[in-house]
Write a protein that holds these residues in place. Structure first.
Motif, short mmCIF file in Angstrom:
data_model
loop_
_atom_site.label_atom_id
_atom_site.label_comp_id
_atom_site.label_asym_id
_atom_site.label_seq_id
_atom_site.Cartn_x
_atom_site.Cartn_y
_atom_site.Cartn_z
N ALA A 97 0.84 -1.21 0.00
CA ALA A 97 0.00 0.00 0.00
C ALA A 97 0.87 1.25 0.00
O ALA A 97 0.60 2.21 -0.73
N MET A 98 1.93 1.26 0.82
CA MET A 98 2.85 2.40 0.84
C MET A 98 3.55 2.55 -0.51
O MET A 98 3.70 3.66 -1.02
N GLN A 99 3.97 1.43 -1.10
CA GLN A 99 4.64 1.47 -2.39
C GLN A 99 3.72 2.03 -3.47
O GLN A 99 4.16 2.80 -4.34
N ALA A 100 2.46 1.67 -3.43
CA ALA A 100 1.50 2.17 -4.42
C ALA A 100 1.36 3.70 -4.34
O ALA A 100 1.28 4.38 -5.36
N VAL A 101 1.35 4.23 -3.12
CA VAL A 101 1.27 5.68 -2.95
C VAL A 101 2.54 6.35 -3.46
O VAL A 101 2.49 7.35 -4.19
N VAL A 102 3.70 5.79 -3.11
CA VAL A 102 4.98 6.33 -3.58
C VAL A 102 5.02 6.31 -5.10
O VAL A 102 5.40 7.30 -5.74
N ASP A 103 4.62 5.20 -5.70
CA ASP A 103 4.62 5.08 -7.16
C ASP A 103 3.70 6.09 -7.81
O ASP A 103 4.02 6.65 -8.86
N SER A 104 2.56 6.34 -7.21
CA SER A 104 1.60 7.30 -7.76
C SER A 104 2.17 8.72 -7.73
O SER A 104 2.08 9.45 -8.73
N TYR A 105 2.76 9.11 -6.60
CA TYR A 105 3.38 10.43 -6.52
C TYR A 105 4.55 10.55 -7.49
O TYR A 105 4.75 11.58 -8.13
N TYR A 106 5.33 9.48 -7.62
CA TYR A 106 6.46 9.49 -8.54
C TYR A 106 5.99 9.66 -9.98
O TYR A 106 6.57 10.44 -10.74
N ALA A 107 4.94 8.96 -10.35
CA ALA A 107 4.40 9.09 -11.72
C ALA A 107 3.95 10.52 -11.98
O ALA A 107 4.21 11.07 -13.06
N ASP A 108 3.30 11.15 -11.00
CA ASP A 108 2.89 12.56 -11.15
C ASP A 108 4.10 13.47 -11.30
O ASP A 108 4.11 14.39 -12.13
N PHE A 109 5.12 13.25 -10.49
CA PHE A 109 6.34 14.05 -10.52
C PHE A 109 7.02 13.92 -11.88
O PHE A 109 7.36 14.92 -12.52
N VAL A 110 7.20 12.69 -12.33
CA VAL A 110 7.86 12.44 -13.62
C VAL A 110 7.07 13.07 -14.76
O VAL A 110 7.65 13.69 -15.66
N LYS A 111 5.77 12.94 -14.73
CA LYS A 111 4.92 13.53 -15.77
C LYS A 111 5.08 15.05 -15.82
O LYS A 111 5.18 15.64 -16.89
N ALA A 112 5.12 15.68 -14.66
CA ALA A 112 5.29 17.14 -14.61
C ALA A 112 6.67 17.56 -15.12
O ALA A 112 6.78 18.52 -15.88
#
Length: 171
Positions: free
Chosen positions: A94-109
């Motif tokens: 669950a923690m990894q999924a949140v980290v991955d989601s924020y990372y995807a947003d960061f990379v996209k930006a």
């Protein structure tokens, strides 16, 4: 993300230059990517594109102190990931999924702001590290090396700026 979006929308309306006077890492770099151009000061560093979460397992220390904590909670996952017990696989995922989601947003930006593909950000751009001035320009994290004063003077003189206008130049 909201600040990135606001700055990015202002592109074209007025010149926007981000200057990393010594360090623009993580959230500061995220915001800087919304600018038309990123200038890194001589000796400065930019990057740290990544996200992490930390779980501290203090259960052995607490047990050694003769303490035991009992959580009374409502909600299946309310106390998940607390520091007084080891992190189980489900909580880790669950923690990894949140980290991955924020990372995807960061990379996209970053990709949007720098005008590159997300794969270029993930497979380059420091991969979570900060890069020093010339390495940052070479990797595409910054457009030029320059001081804040030189950048202000360049803007006041009406010289062009932005990606592709002297990407490896030094002010």
């Amino acid at each position: 993300q909201e600040l990135f979006d606001t700055i990015f929308k202002a592109r074209g309306q007025k010149p926007i230059v981000a200057v990393a006077n010594s360090l623009a890492a993580s959230a500061a770099y995220h915001i800087a990517c919304a600018a038309d151009e990123i200038v890194v000061a001589p000796g400065g560093m930019v990057g740290a594109i990544g996200v992490y979460a930390l779980h501290e397992d203090a259960s052995a220390m607490v047990e050694g102190m003769g303490l035991k904590y009992t959580f009374v909670s409502a909600g299946k996952f309310k106390v998940e990931g607390n520091s007084f017990e080891p992190l189980n696989a489900e909580a880790h995922d669950a923690m990894q999924a949140v980290v991955d989601s924020y990372y995807a947003d960061f990379v996209k930006a970053v990709a949007k702001g720098r005008g590159v593909r997300t794969t270029e950000v993930v497979n380059g751009f420091g991969e979570g590290r900060t890069l020093k001035d010339s390495d940052a320009v070479r990797a595409g994290l910054a457009d030029r090396i320059g001081t804040l004063d030189a950048t202000i003077q360049r803007m006041l003189s009406g010289k062009k700026f932005g990606k592709g206008n002297g990407a490896s130049a030094t002010d």
